[in-house]
Design a protein around this motif. Structure first.
Motif, short mmCIF file in Angstrom:
data_model
loop_
_atom_site.label_atom_id
_atom_site.label_comp_id
_atom_site.label_asym_id
_atom_site.label_seq_id
_atom_site.Cartn_x
_atom_site.Cartn_y
_atom_site.Cartn_z
N ILE A 175 0.91 -1.32 -0.20
CA ILE A 175 0.24 0.04 0.10
C ILE A 175 0.88 1.37 -0.24
O ILE A 175 0.18 2.46 -0.11
CB ILE A 175 -1.12 0.19 1.14
N ARG A 176 2.08 1.18 -0.08
CA ARG A 176 2.73 2.34 -0.05
C ARG A 176 2.79 3.17 -1.29
O ARG A 176 2.77 4.49 -1.19
CB ARG A 176 4.52 1.83 0.11
N ALA A 177 2.93 2.44 -2.51
CA ALA A 177 2.69 3.34 -3.58
C ALA A 177 1.42 4.06 -3.64
O ALA A 177 1.64 5.39 -4.19
CB ALA A 177 2.83 2.39 -4.95
N GLU A 178 0.45 3.73 -3.20
CA GLU A 178 -0.82 4.38 -3.25
C GLU A 178 -0.62 5.76 -2.44
O GLU A 178 -1.31 6.80 -2.67
CB GLU A 178 -2.25 3.65 -2.87
N ILE A 179 -0.07 5.52 -1.23
CA ILE A 179 0.16 6.70 -0.30
C ILE A 179 0.95 7.74 -1.25
O ILE A 179 0.85 9.02 -1.07
CB ILE A 179 0.76 6.32 0.95
N LEU A 180 1.82 7.36 -1.60
CA LEU A 180 3.05 8.17 -2.56
C LEU A 180 2.33 8.76 -3.63
O LEU A 180 2.50 10.18 -3.66
CB LEU A 180 4.36 7.46 -2.59
N THR A 181 1.55 8.09 -4.21
CA THR A 181 1.00 8.78 -5.28
C THR A 181 -0.20 9.64 -4.88
O THR A 181 -0.03 10.64 -5.50
CB THR A 181 0.06 7.59 -6.23
N LEU A 182 -0.76 9.45 -3.78
CA LEU A 182 -1.85 10.30 -3.30
C LEU A 182 -1.13 11.80 -3.04
O LEU A 182 -1.72 12.79 -3.14
CB LEU A 182 -2.41 9.70 -2.06
N LEU A 183 0.34 11.50 -2.26
CA LEU A 183 0.93 12.70 -1.69
C LEU A 183 1.28 13.49 -3.03
O LEU A 183 1.17 14.78 -3.23
CB LEU A 183 2.10 12.29 -1.07
N ARG A 184 1.67 12.95 -4.20
CA ARG A 184 2.17 13.43 -5.49
C ARG A 184 1.15 14.17 -6.03
O ARG A 184 1.12 15.37 -6.40
CB ARG A 184 2.79 12.69 -6.43
N ARG A 185 -0.21 13.55 -6.09
CA ARG A 185 -1.29 14.30 -6.86
C ARG A 185 -1.65 15.34 -5.83
O ARG A 185 -1.95 16.56 -6.61
CB ARG A 185 -2.41 13.19 -6.46
#
Lengths: 323, 366, 326
Positions: free
Chosen positions: A190-200
């Motif tokens: 689930i790391r990728a989705e948190i990082l993607t969220l932050l970037r978005r």
């Protein structure tokens, strides 16, 4: 959107922890040693370092949880006073590393996010609060937001808690978001989705994001530019991809060599942990006692940051000789 | 230093003569915990083989039961946990000729004490924080030796301790140091030394490098590999960080929801992952070399004990079929690259379609 | 620091999240808490209705001197012909009242001083800590005796206040330590970051997380208060004008009830004090267990029936002892 002044700028930050009087051999610990960096709106800066590098201390200094011993912090070009007022708290927010510790177990998610809104006047009427909170929760993909209003932190998974923490930070309405190892305590899947969220969120809301991590691979993937920290000092900085692909500073090279390769062939052997003997204290390169390329100068004087390419800098005497 | 007079297991299927004798074999192990809702199974029928001198990695996220599995195999479950069925068989090197394995779960008393630390040792999670802060590490190593063999003299303990500390890279000069005088990496190496003190044939390591920095972690992993090749012990390496195993292990087993999803030699796992979970997991973290778009698996791993029916991964799986929510597939062996691989999936990824399967797993809202 | 810290896989078992203080999660009481509640409930009821159901006026003397338990006097009589049972029933109210009031006052003081010292730190902490240390070190009973000397003849409430003066320091220390630890946790820093005021942080962020300790302190201080009140009364200090179990013991000792073997006089109040203490202790244990789930499931398992897989049967699997982590 490129602005003239960086959203947040730290100049010559120093943090010295003095040990309490009365304890034997009172020493001081220099956690942050002359750190200068800039955070631009809409862009991500990665701060890479191991434990003891001072990266978490920098985060605490930048959001005014602690006061620097020396140096200044400028928000939008304006210097911050020593004692920060509540209204000034709005601009810089921090997402903590441990999603299980950053939410008060006694309060609901709605409370956490709602307080942020109320304190900073983003919601004037109590009646509108639940809808406003639900809106923010939807933004961080805790949907439907209204279902999460009454939940307590222990009812959420790690990833959900971290999103809730991000929501609470966002609700304040900051221009700068500091993320201190936001995913290192989460499950890998689930790391990728948190990082993607932050970037978005960074792009959508034109935030300046500081991504603090010990994982240089995710720094390269995720950030625009990177700053490498060793023992409180910046040893290298530049565009993330360039720095990680072709590191200049011996410490950066060590970090890259030590990173897992993911099964893509044999990992290269680590450079020897052998440098020159150094006297305690005194001006010198902090890496001199571990650096395979150390020379006498490295033990006597502190290297300045020298340009080593396109927008890249490294604090190394050897680079100064061979640019 | 191998145990003697061990009980014969209740049922031990004869091994085919051609296969090499493994060091440790876990057969269909079920482990449950007490809870207000009754018995909750956390490990649900896991079979795993650890070959002599092999480094087998066990990867899984939180709640998958990997720590429980290791503790059950080492007979170190806390009071609320118990094995409900299955076997753990150990083949001591010395008794190999006899071919009779030891039933670990049925050991009692003196036999168990002989087994512990001489045959199987364990390095625990955050072990470096488990060192007694008021004793020098030399004394703690001596304690470990004397706990299992009281006949060893103090001098011999000291010598053995010095030998081991040299072996793991801490240095014999540190025998008198206290734990707080050592760095995290050195303390972890000390734990490693303590585990090796009686020359075990099997060492189980539960997240041995998690709290350590990247550089120190890499040094310790290299050290483990070197020691293993030198002393010949088998290692079961448990971690949530799959990327470590890919550079380190001979074989990798992936656990999810109390079950084994896939088990294969590491090159086969990386090159041709058959299980959708493995494939998604491999693409969920960036490495220095691989920086293509990351895949995130929607949802979250189930908490220990509250697993969905059928295949535990089916709620998050891009390749789920109707059967997946009803029945859990058995681990089927298939051969790839000349060495046995197993996968438990109704709809495994055919070798050619690995890339396609990755793109199917879009990062979604949770 | 690992992902396995994430809710649930850690080896000690399932669902290790401590039960957070929440209105919605009052589980049905069972075992210890049920026993404690029932026992305490009995005495609370007696405290309320005691004076109304007592067969005799506890102070009324009669000719039936030092009678062992009989039909007329279920717990016998004292040296002046007073009915022991009536004294017991009426005395319950005063004893419990002193205990509860002293417990509440002492705990409130402990919260106020301990949490403030813990959160503010610096000079305030040093000052408040010094004060609690002084009160901690002063011998409690002698101090109470001295203070009670000034209250000779005063009512039970004054006794309660005097007792709470000596009973708050320990709780204050514990709460200070707990506050120091909670203060460093991330969610407090997050609250500061948001701009919450100090008062809100102390009252709304820190205190709810210390509820368990506060309740525990309350229960234990109540026990301490009851015992101290009984000791005071036994020594002849405190309010002899109202009936309490301690007063009963005083008169019994005065009349040398032990020597003459009038067990029905001193045994009942002693047992009642012990039972109330036990009830509160059980409640304390129960709350401890609720707040620390690790204590709940540590019982070893014996003789489980295995599933029919040809594996070891129940007789084969040895009893795994608790605390078997090497």
């Amino acid at each position: 959107m490129l602005r003239e002044v960086p959203a947040l700028e730290a100049v010559g930050l120093v943090k010295n922890y003095r040990q309490r009087r009365g304890s034997p051999g009172s020493r001081s610990i220099l956690a942050v040693d002359d750190v200068t960096l800039q955070l631009e709106s809409g862009r991500t800066l990665a701060l890479v370092g191991e434990s003891g590098s001072g990266k978490s201390t920098i985060a605490r200094l930048l959001c005014h949880l602690e006061r620097p011993t020396a140096g200044s912090i400028l928000l939008d070009g304006h210097a911050m006073p020593a004692r920060i007022r509540r209204a000034q708290r709005r601009q810089v927010q921090l997402v903590f590393q441990d999603p299980f510790a950053s939410l008060n177990p006694a309060h609901t998610i709605g409370y956490h996010v709602g307080r942020s809104l109320l304190i900073h006047g983003h919601c004037q009427r109590r009646a509108e609060l639940p809808a406003a909170v639900a809106g923010i929760l939807d933004q961080v993909n805790l949907s439907p937001g209204k279902d999460f209003l009454g939940k307590l932190p222990h009812e959420l998974s790690g990833g959900q808690r971290q999103r809730a923490a991000i929501a609470a930070a966002l609700a304040v309405g900051p221009t700068v978001l500091l993320a201190d190892e936001p995913v290192s305590m989460l499950d890998v899947s689930i790391r990728a989705e948190i990082l993607t969220l932050l970037r978005r969120l960074t792009t959508e809301q034109d935030l300046a994001l500081l991504y603090i991590t010990h994982d240089i691979a995710s720094a390269r993937y995720f950030a625009d530019s990177i700053v490498v920290l060793y023992k409180g000092r910046i040893v290298e900085r530049g565009p993330a991809a360039d720095v990680v692909d072709t590191p200049s500073h011996p410490y950066t090279k060590l970090l890259v060599a030590a990173a897992p390769r993911g099964g893509a062939g044999h990992p290269e052997p680590l450079p020897q942990r052998r440098g020159l003997a150094v006297a305690a204290g005194g001006a010198r390169c902090p890496f001199a006692n571990r650096c395979p390329h150390a020379v006498d100068l490295c033990t006597r004087e502190r290297p300045p940051e020298v340009p080593v390419g396109d927008g890249r800098f490294a604090a190394c005497w050897r680079q100064a000789d061979n640019p | 230093m191998t145990p003697d007079r061990l009980p014969a297991p209740a049922t031990a299927a004869a091994r085919p003569a051609a296969e090499p004798v493994p060091a440790l074999e876990i057969r269909d192990l079920w482990v449950s915990y007490n809870s207000p809702a009754g018995d909750v199974p956390v490990v649900r029928g896991v079979s795993l083989t650890l070959g002599r001198g092999q480094l087998v990695g066990l990867a899984g996220e939180s709640g998958c039961g990997k720590s429980t599995l290791a503790h059950a195999a080492a007979r170190l479950l806390p009071g609320s946990g118990h094995v409900t069925s299955g076997q753990v068989l150990y083949w001591p090197l010395a008794a190999e000729a006899a071919g009779e394995p030891v039933d670990v779960l049925r050991l009692t008393g003196e036999q168990l004490r002989q087994f512990r630390w001489r045959s199987l040792a364990m390095v625990f999670q955050s072990a470096m924080n488990s060192l007694n802060p008021v004793l020098p590490i030399g004394a703690q190593i001596a304690d470990a030796i004397r706990a299992h063999d009281r006949t060893v003299s103090r001098k011999a303990c000291r010598e053995r301790g010095a030998e081991l500390l040299d072996l793991v890279g801490v240095g014999a000069g540190r025998l008198r140091s206290y734990p707080h005088e050592l760095s995290g990496g050195m303390r972890q190496r000390t734990m490693l030394a303590m585990a090796l003190v009686l020359n075990p044939e099997i060492v189980i390591m539960d997240e041995p490098t998690t709290a350590l920095d990247v550089v120190v972690q890499r040094e310790i992993l290299d050290e483990i590999r070197a020691l293993q090749q030198r002393l010949g012990f088998a290692v079961l390496f448990i971690t949530h960080d799959l990327s470590l195993l890919l550079d380190l292990a001979d074989r990798v087993a992936v656990m999810y929801g109390g079950l084994l999803m896939e088990e294969a030699p590491v090159t086969a796992l990386v090159g041709e992952p058959a299980h959708p979970y493995t494939s998604a997991l491999l693409h969920s973290f960036p490495t220095i070399d691989r920086q293509e778009r990351l895949v995130s698996i929607g949802g979250a791993p189930p908490a220990a004990g509250s697993y969905p029916p059928g295949c535990p991964f089916h709620p998050r799986c891009a390749r789920a079929l109707d059967t997946c929510s009803i029945k859990m597939p058995a681990l089927t062996v298939r051969h790839a690259v000349g060495s046995a691989c197993s996968v438990a999936c109704w709809n495994p990824i055919p070798p050619a379609q690995v890339v396609g399967a990755v793109l199917e797993g879009e990062p979604g809202a949770s | 620091m690992t992902a396995t810290a994430a809710g649930g896989e850690a080896i000690a078992g399932l669902n290790l999240e401590p039960l957070e203080p929440s209105r919605r999660r009052l589980a049905r009481p069972r075992g210890k808490s049920l026993a404690g509640l029932i026992l305490l409930g009995v005495f609370v009821i007696i405290a309320i209705v005691g004076p109304y159901v007592a067969p005799y006026d506890p102070s009324a003397t009669s000719g039936a001197i030092l009678q062992p338990p009989s039909a007329a006097h279920l717990l016998g009589t004292t040296q002046t012909g007073q009915d022991v049972l009536s004294q017991l029933l009426v005395g319950c109210r005063v004893t419990l009242l002193i205990g509860v009031v002293a417990g509440l006052v002492a705990t409130s003081l402990a919260v106020l001083i301990g949490v403030t010292a813990g959160y503010l730190g610096g000079i305030a902490d040093e000052g408040l800590s010094a004060m609690s240390n002084i009160f901690l070190v002063l011998p409690a009973l002698p101090l109470v005796i001295v203070l009670a000397g000034y209250l000779r003849g005063a009512g039970p409430l004054s006794v309660a206040v005097v007792i709470s003066v000596t009973g708050w320091a320990f709780g204050a220390r514990v709460l200070r330590a707990q506050t120091l630890s909670i203060r460093e946790r991330d969610f407090i820093k997050a609250a500061r970051l948001k701009g919450e005021s100090v008062l809100r942080i102390v009252v709304l962020e820190i205190l709810p997380n210390e509820l368990g300790i506060v309740i525990s302190a309350l229960l234990l201080t109540t026990v301490f208060a009851i015992l101290t009140a009984a000791s005071l009364a036994f020594l002849g200090l405190g309010s002899l004008s109202s009936w309490s179990w301690g007063t009963m013991l005083y008169w019994a000792q005065n009349a040398e009830a032990f020597t003459i073997g009038a067990w029905w006089w001193y045994v009942p109040p002693g047992i009642c004090i012990a039972l109330v203490g036990t009830a509160l202790g059980l409640l304390n244990l129960a709350i401890d267990e609720r707040l620390n789930p690790r204590l709940r499931y540590a019982q070893p398992v014996r003789r489980r029936a295995a599933t029919a897989q040809g594996g070891p049967t129940a007789a084969d699997v040895p009893a795994l002892t608790s605390g078997a982590e090497a």
